[in-house]
Design an enzyme around this catalytic site. Structure first.
Site, mmCIF file in Angstrom:
data_model
loop_
_atom_site.group_PDB
_atom_site.id
_atom_site.type_symbol
_atom_site.label_atom_id
_atom_site.label_comp_id
_atom_site.label_asym_id
_atom_site.label_seq_id
_atom_site.Cartn_x
_atom_site.Cartn_y
_atom_site.Cartn_z
ATOM 1 N N HIS A 533 -3.480 58.696 41.038
ATOM 2 C CA HIS A 533 -2.179 58.103 41.374
ATOM 3 C C HIS A 533 -1.667 57.223 40.230
ATOM 4 O O HIS A 533 -0.730 56.449 40.417
ATOM 5 C CB HIS A 533 -2.302 57.267 42.653
ATOM 6 N N LYS A 725 8.376 47.224 50.256
ATOM 7 C CA LYS A 725 7.215 47.767 49.563
ATOM 8 C C LYS A 725 6.504 46.629 48.860
ATOM 9 O O LYS A 725 6.989 45.497 48.850
ATOM 10 C CB LYS A 725 7.603 48.864 48.569
ATOM 11 N N ARG A 726 5.349 46.935 48.273
ATOM 12 C CA ARG A 726 4.589 45.921 47.551
ATOM 13 C C ARG A 726 5.465 45.285 46.469
ATOM 14 O O ARG A 726 6.203 45.966 45.767
ATOM 15 C CB ARG A 726 3.355 46.580 46.933
ATOM 16 N N LYS A 731 8.600 47.847 40.549
ATOM 17 C CA LYS A 731 9.372 48.275 41.721
ATOM 18 C C LYS A 731 10.749 47.602 41.767
ATOM 19 O O LYS A 731 11.603 47.955 42.563
ATOM 20 C CB LYS A 731 8.590 48.003 43.001
ATOM 21 N N THR A 836 5.882 57.530 48.693
ATOM 22 C CA THR A 836 5.990 58.080 50.047
ATOM 23 C C THR A 836 6.921 57.268 50.936
ATOM 24 O O THR A 836 7.355 57.763 51.977
ATOM 25 C CB THR A 836 4.597 58.152 50.704
ATOM 26 N N LYS A 840 9.580 58.462 54.359
ATOM 27 C CA LYS A 840 9.666 57.928 55.721
ATOM 28 C C LYS A 840 11.109 57.610 56.078
ATOM 29 O O LYS A 840 11.575 57.903 57.191
ATOM 30 C CB LYS A 840 8.791 56.682 55.843
#
Length: 988
Positions: A533, A725-726, A731, A836, A840
């Site tokens: 990953h 998200k984290r 990000k 991912t 969702k």
């Protein structure tokens, strides 16, 4: 010899195998008729048991079991079913009669013949009208049912000898002969039973949490039934099995997912309602099993669900952390971490297997000894810890298959403690126990120190050692030749965390099974597949050699031997290119000598997988370029997916019902390709109206949660714009916050008439910052500081709100995702392997605002760029932009909003200085400034689309319709076919 028997002269005995203590007793319930309380079981192939009860048999005990069922239609009396069997003493008429009557047939003549090599039983049957059965479909069904009875195994015994002894397994079978019933009355009885006897409360006085525990145990009982039958079926069929090795499983809550997959959600709700409880209230009593950090861990959970649903023979292995991912506490806008005591009140979904434990060794020394005339290495450990198994049944949807997730907990070795007691060192014994248990205590220990690195390495080895001992034991129970190992075992490495299993399997084959290097190495190369990953070479995991030498001395020797052989082979192919040899070596030379765990995984695996097409390209050109040029055939990609059972059926039941209504079937829950048919109705005004009604209901739930959690009241007419998200610089939550500041600044400078044209927004951010990541924590604080200013500004009102959701986890995601209108996935291109989270949101009809990173490129192909809001630099443009960063002038809007932060407009001027510095003066590594103008354009496009409700509704429907490719079902099917070589093994 040929005789005619009457049905009353014989009774049936189903066997229930008695295996070693670590095997589970499993009744073949799935093929039994509903009423068989008088049957007495015998062990399969146990002539001794039969003789002890008076039965005689002339069939040799050594016979091989071969059974068959055939049909003879060309006879005058009726249709004849002929059953031949060896090593089973016949087929019992009671069961066959009931099976046949279930198909509306009548048997009037039964002939039994004992031949030299088998028994033959003939059933001459007609329908209830006395006619032969000639319908081909009916014949196939009856033949299949009879085969199932034959294959489950029965033993013939005369009535005269039956029933004399109903003890042991026979009596147990009688008592546990049928499945638990799922009607509301039966569920109520089981719930109250567990209230009184498991929870130990009075059935006349128990609260919501105790009711949840009783319900959970009642559901678990039903899972265990299926789990037993599934494992027994796998054992009987002996297929190639997949073993999924992952240090993280972010399972979330189990109750809702289990009752959905079992198909008993409505029955549970009705049973509880009649008892005075609400199912939804009890479901909220369950805590999250937060045994993972983020996307990789949740991916593992989704893949386990798909493996069960698609009937693959699989086991998951991981660690049972005493403390999950930390609880995030927000005080005055700052993140604080608290331990997640998720096991404080027990975990009703796990089964502790105290009898399934394995010793795991650490430290010590390695010596050479002669065993059976051959030299071999012997590892004498300095410390031994016991790994105790905790099993978690994972049910499939629309199938009886229930697979297992086995998590290991560390316990002290008995021998070590006894030695301490013998020397009178009681305190030392307690300390040793604590040292042992700490191995499985903490998810992601802080590995910035040597002690942290050591604990992390011990965690990894503890997990893989116990798992491989379990896997090898299971293989040896059935097979005596390790040459069959690659045909029966597939080992999947989920990232580099379990990669030490390569050296461990080599050690087991070499030192314990004494197979020799060549044979052991040949087996290892065939069984491992590796999924990475990682997107940056510098992020690849390394372990210092001196640490490896101290903790796992034998494994370091094996890794050196593997690397030596690899280097010699490589020199033959590429010559004396020492720079490339150095890059590809498993052992990294330098001031600190390291083991490159990813290189070990690639060298020893038959397949290396990326998790999206874009990630695959990065592996080929950047991360593992040298290895790809050497072994291009090893490299594949399987785009990640998420399970629709969790992310639509469980989390968004209203949308689930609406989809089923318009598709006219619920089959899409298992066959998600059917979702594509929603495209046919995307422009239908009736569907659009119902669709947006569902969305509004979900927004109401989310708005209530926000108000309860933060005290901020938000408008349902506003666009709910979400990034959860984290928290990490790549990000780019900071880009999102700067965009919110820009929107706020624009609104403040508008006149009243202009403000009427503004699309109202509720901007929602959630996620946890790693405990030692200061910049990420400052981003969280900035979000709260900006929210404090915006949410209390009367000039802005409902036009803009900013909310931070604390302690974001799977259960919160199940509330947030269905209620979102727009979701942001804005990582710097080239930094997200897959992503991912976007899948969702896509499944739930949420529009995406995203960079062309990870799996987003494939989402664009499925849905069309016109139905998304894409912005920012492409992956191939990022390197050049970074080189020019110091010479490129950031847009004025970006300079202005950063200046507002730097000048203390939102307070905490000194605290945010380093945050401002990280995106200015040539330090903008993640290209926030470079992408800012494009980001604002994408936000403006989203505003324009949201105003057109008809167009927005259509785009939302198309998002869900295009999400089929991003189901974990598709991912698992790809892995099974292209990587693992495993086939479905459906439990009847």
């Amino acid at each position: 010899m040929s005789v005619t028997l009457q049905p009353s002269l014989i009774t049936i005995n189903y066997y229930r195998p008695i295996t070693k203590k670590i095997s589970s007793l499993s009744s073949p319930r799935s093929s039994l008729p509903p009423d068989h309380s008088s049957f007495t079981p015998l062990r399969k192939n146990s002539l001794k048991n039969a003789t002890n009860n008076g039965a005689k048999s002339s069939i040799p005990a050594s016979r091989t079991t071969i059974s068959s069922v055939t049909v003879e239609k060309d006879v005058s009396e009726g249709t004849v079913f002929v059953i031949r069997t060896q090593d089973k003493m016949g087929i019992i008429l009671d069961v066959i009669t009931r099976v046949l009557k279930g198909f509306k047939v009548e048997n009037f003549n039964v002939q039994f013949e004992e031949k030299e090599d088998c028994f033959v039983v003939k059933f001459v049957v007609t329908d209830f009208g006395g006619k032969k059965i000639e319908d081909e479909e009916s014949l196939i069904k009856i033949e299949s049912a009879l085969k199932e009875v034959v294959n489950e195994g029965v033993v013939l015994r005369k009535v005269g000898f039956a029933g004399k002894s109903k003890t042991g397994p026979g009596r147990m079978f009688e008592l546990m002969d049928g499945f638990l019933k799922n009607d509301p009355g039966s569920l109520q009885k089981d719930i109250l039973h567990h209230v009184e006897y498991t929870v130990a409360r009075s059935r006349f006085s128990f609260d919501d949490f105790e009711a949840y525990q009783a319900l959970a145990h009642s559901v678990r009982d039903r899972l265990i039934e299926r789990w037993h039958d599934t494992q027994q079926h796998f054992k009987k069929k002996d297929p190639k099995r997949l073993y999924f090795l992952s240090l993280e499983f972010l399972m979330g809550r189990s109750l809702s997912n289990s009752v959905i997959n079992l198909g008993i959600r409505d029955q549970c709700a009705e049973a509880l309602s009649q008892l005075g409880f609400e199912y939804e209230v009890l479901a909220e009593q369950e805590g999250d099993a937060a045994l993972g950090n983020g996307g990789l861990a949740r991916l593992s959970a989704c893949q386990m669900d798909s493996l069960a649903t698609l009937d693959y023979p699989a086991w998951g292995y991981g660690l049972r952390y005493q403390y999950g991912l930390f609880r995030q506490i927000i005080l005055d806008g700052f993140q604080y971490e608290q331990p997640d005591y998720w096991l404080n009140f027990g975990n009703p979904w796990e089964i502790e297997r105290v009898h399934v434990s394995y010793p795991v060794k650490f430290y010590g020394s390695v010596t050479e000894e002669v065993v059976t005339g051959k030299k071999c290495k012997v590892w004498t450990p300095g410390e031994t810890v016991e790994a105790v198994a905790y099993d978690n049944p994972i049910p499939g949807y629309g199938t009886r298959n229930t697979i297992n997730l086995r998590l290991w907990a560390a316990k002290p070795s008995d021998g070590y403690d006894i030695e301490s007691y013998n020397t009178g060192d009681y305190i030392n014994a307690i300390v040793n126990r604590q040292k042992a248990e700490i191995i499985s205590n903490v998810l992601y220990p802080d590995d910035r120190s040597y002690q942290g690195k050591e604990l992390r390495l011990k965690q990894q080895y503890f997990f893989v050692s116990a798992s491989l001992q379990d896997i090898v034991r299971r293989f040896k129970d059935v097979h005596g030749n390790f040459g069959d190992f690659p045909d029966k075992v597939a080992l999947q490495l989920n990232d580099t965390h379990p990669s030490i299993s390569i050296a461990e399997l080599m050690r087991v084959l070499l030192d314990e099974e004494h197979l020799g290097w060549k044979k052991s190495w040949n087996i290892v190369k065939q069984v491992f597949s590796f999924t990475t990953h990682t997107v940056l070479p510098q992020a690849l995991e390394k372990v210092p050699v001196d640490l490896f030498q101290n903790v796992l001395p034998r494994h370091l020797e094996i890794i050196y031997d593997i690397n030596f052989a690899f280097m010699e082979e490589l020199k033959k192919k590429i010559g004396q290119d020492y720079s490339r040899l150095s890059r590809m070596s498993i052992v990294e030379e330098g001031a600190v000598k390291n083991i490159r765990v990813a290189n070990l995984s690639i060298v020893c695996s038959h397949t290396v997988n990326g998790v999206s097409r874009a990630h695959y390209e990065l592996l080929k050109t950047r991360v593992f370029k040298d290895f790809y040029e050497l072994w291009p055939e090893k490299f594949q990609y399987k785009t990640n997916g998420v399970t629709q059972r969790r992310w639509i059926v469980v989390s968004n039941p209203s949308l689930c019902a609406l989809i089923s209504k318009w598709l006219g079937t619920e089959s899409w829950i298992r066959d998600i390709d059917l979702l594509a048919h929603l495209r046919e109705y995307a422009s239908n005004s009736d569907l659009q109206q119902e669709w947006m009604t569902v969305k509004k209901i979900n927004k109401m739930r989310l708005a209530e949660y926000i108000e309860t959690m933060s005290g901020v009241k938000v408008s349902l007419d506003a666009m709910f714009d979400v990034q959860v998200k984290r928290i990490h610089e790549y990000k780019r939550q900071l880009l999102n916050i700067l965009g919110v500041i820009h929107r706020y600044d624009c609104i403040k400078n508008m006149g009243k008439d202009e403000r009427k044209k503004v699309v109202p927004r509720v901007c929602i951010i959630g996620g946890k910052a790693p405990p030692g990541y200061e910049i990420a924590k400052k981003i969280i604080k900035l979000c709260h500081a900006v929210a404090e200013t915006i949410n209390n500004d009367d000039d802005v009102g409902d036009l803009l709100k900013l909310v931070f959701i604390p302690d974001y986890n799977v259960s919160v995601a199940e509330l947030v995702i269905p209620g979102s209108d727009l979701s942001q996935h804005i990582s710097t291109a080239g930094h997200e392997a897959s992503g991912t989270g976007s899948m969702k949101f896509l499944m739930n009809g949420c529009l995406l605002l995203a960079t062309a990173d990870g799996s987003t490129n494939e989402i664009i192909e499925e849905i069309g760029s016109e139905n998304m809001f894409i912005f920012g630099a492409k992956i191939n443009e990022v390197p050049a932009l970074r080189e020019k960063d110091s010479t490129i002038k950031a847009p004025l809007q970006f300079v202005r909003v950063v200046r507002m932060v730097r000048d203390g407009y939102f307070g905490f001027k000194d605290y945010f200085k380093s945050l401002s510095d990280s995106v200015e003066n040539g330090k903008d590594f993640y290209l926030l400034g470079s992408d800012f103008a494009s980001y604002l354009e994408a936000q403006a496009a989203a505003d324009r689309a949201y105003v057109d409700k008809t167009k927005w509704s259509e785009m939302s429907i198309l998002c869900t319709a295009a999400s089929a490719k991003f189901s974990s079902d598709r991912t698992i099917e790809d892995y099974a076919e292209e990587t693992w070589g495993v086939q479905p093994c459906k439990c009847p």
